[in-house]
Design a protein around this motif. Structure first.
Motif, short mmCIF file in Angstrom:
data_model
loop_
_atom_site.label_atom_id
_atom_site.label_comp_id
_atom_site.label_asym_id
_atom_site.label_seq_id
_atom_site.Cartn_x
_atom_site.Cartn_y
_atom_site.Cartn_z
N HIS A 58 0.84 -1.20 0.00
CA HIS A 58 0.00 0.00 0.00
C HIS A 58 0.86 1.24 0.00
CE1 HIS A 58 -3.04 2.91 0.86
NE2 HIS A 58 -2.52 3.20 2.04
N ALA A 64 -1.43 7.42 1.50
CA ALA A 64 -2.00 8.63 0.87
C ALA A 64 -1.58 9.84 1.69
CB ALA A 64 -3.51 8.51 0.81
N ASP A 113 -3.91 12.32 -3.31
CA ASP A 113 -3.84 10.90 -2.93
C ASP A 113 -5.04 10.51 -2.06
OD1 ASP A 113 -1.44 11.05 -4.19
OD2 ASP A 113 -0.20 10.61 -2.45
N TYR A 158 -7.80 7.73 -2.88
CA TYR A 158 -7.94 6.58 -1.98
C TYR A 158 -9.38 6.46 -1.47
CZ TYR A 158 -6.60 3.15 1.56
OH TYR A 158 -6.49 2.00 2.31
N LYS A 189 -11.91 3.32 -1.99
CA LYS A 189 -12.50 2.62 -0.84
C LYS A 189 -14.02 2.63 -0.91
CE LYS A 189 -9.29 0.79 1.62
NZ LYS A 189 -9.29 -0.68 1.74
N ARG A 210 -3.05 7.89 -9.61
CA ARG A 210 -3.03 7.42 -8.21
C ARG A 210 -4.27 6.59 -7.94
NH1 ARG A 210 1.38 7.26 -6.20
NH2 ARG A 210 1.88 9.41 -5.78
N TYR A 213 -4.44 2.75 -6.56
CA TYR A 213 -5.19 2.25 -5.40
C TYR A 213 -6.22 1.19 -5.82
CZ TYR A 213 -3.14 5.81 -2.39
OH TYR A 213 -2.25 6.57 -1.67
N GLU A 256 -4.40 -1.92 -6.09
CA GLU A 256 -4.09 -2.47 -4.75
C GLU A 256 -5.27 -3.34 -4.30
OE1 GLU A 256 -3.22 0.51 -1.84
OE2 GLU A 256 -1.42 1.24 -2.87
N GLU A 257 -6.49 -2.80 -4.50
CA GLU A 257 -7.68 -3.54 -4.08
C GLU A 257 -7.90 -4.78 -4.95
OE1 GLU A 257 -9.33 -2.94 -1.36
OE2 GLU A 257 -8.18 -1.13 -0.93
N ARG A 297 -0.56 -1.87 -10.61
CA ARG A 297 -0.49 -1.05 -9.39
C ARG A 297 0.82 -0.27 -9.35
NH1 ARG A 297 0.71 -4.88 -4.71
NH2 ARG A 297 2.69 -4.81 -5.81
N HIS A 346 1.20 3.88 -9.80
CA HIS A 346 1.76 4.67 -8.70
C HIS A 346 3.03 5.39 -9.19
CE1 HIS A 346 -0.97 3.94 -5.51
NE2 HIS A 346 -0.67 2.67 -5.30
#
Ligand code: FE2
Ligand code: FE2
Length: 220
Positions: free
Chosen positions: A5, A8, A13, A17, A21, A127, A131, A134-135, A188, A192
């Motif tokens: 991760h 942020a 960021d 994020y 989410k 960004r 994220y 990442e998920e 990812r 980033h």
């Protein structure tokens, strides 16, 4: 597969994020542990940013007569790779008409949403994808755990996946989830990195900034 991760730190960021989410919350609520169906909608969304970013960067480079430093191809390759993820999970999860209509609506909304985000803040857009990926890695780690626990049948891999990733003839869903998860790790890290490049002012550019045309070496 390994979850990492990027904290942020900036306002951009944090916005990216929070958006990811929020999307994750809706995905968790709607799909719960139906990982195959979750993958279909996730991959429909994930295949959009590379194409939108690649197209906008391409137009920007034409307009400003700039070298893209290889980023356009990387973005278009990402879109192509995500489309293959989608083709693979369509074979595995066999979505019904309702899930196909969800895919249709999600794509229509997300294309407009991401296009606007890219135009307003390219850095936030990359960004956001970082994220999102990442998920995606988390989802595929959970998917793998469910297969290993015997809760999801480890069925044979579809032919399209064996061909695309050069898997063995006895490859299974488990092998597919691992290679797809590794692709997501790469997306990812790339996104980033692109966001970081924009922060540091080198490499990739914001398509609608007012930078001057890059100087070139003339032959005459
Ligand atoms: Fe994907
Ligand atoms: Fe991805």
């Amino acid at each position: 597969m390994k979850y990492t991760h990027k904290p942020a730190k900036t306002v951009n960021d944090k916005i990216a994020y929070t958006l990811v989410k929020t999307l994750r919350f809706f995905a968790d609520t709607f799909f719960r542990k139906r990982y195959g169906n979750r993958a279909i909608v996730l991959e429909t969304v994930a295949a959009v940013p590379g194409m939108v970013g690649g197209a906008l960067q391409h137009l920007y480079c034409l307009r400003k007569i700039k070298n893209d430093h290889g980023w356009i191809k990387r973005l278009l390759d990402e879109a192509d790779n995500e489309r293959m993820h989608l083709m693979t999970f369509i074979e595995i999860a066999k979505p019904n008409w309702f899930e196909r209509s969800v895919v249709f609506c999600v794509q229509a909304i997300f294309v407009v949403f991401y296009l606007l985000m890219y135009v307003i803040s390219t850095r936030t857009a990359h960004r956001f994808v970082g994220y999102l990926e990442e998920e995606a890695v988390v989802s595929y780690i959970h998917y793998l755990a469910e297969i290993d626990a015997g809760h999801i049948e480890n069925c044979p891999a579809p032919e399209i996946a064996k061909e695309y990733w050069n898997l063995g003839k006895d490859a299974t869903l488990r092998d597919v989830v691992i290679v797809v998860g590794k692709d997501e790790e790469n997306h990812r890290d790339v996104n980033h990195h692109l966001a970081n490049e924009i922060v540091s002012g080198k490499g990739i550019f914001t398509p609608f900034s007012l930078e001057s045309v890059e100087k070139s070496n003339k032959c005459s």
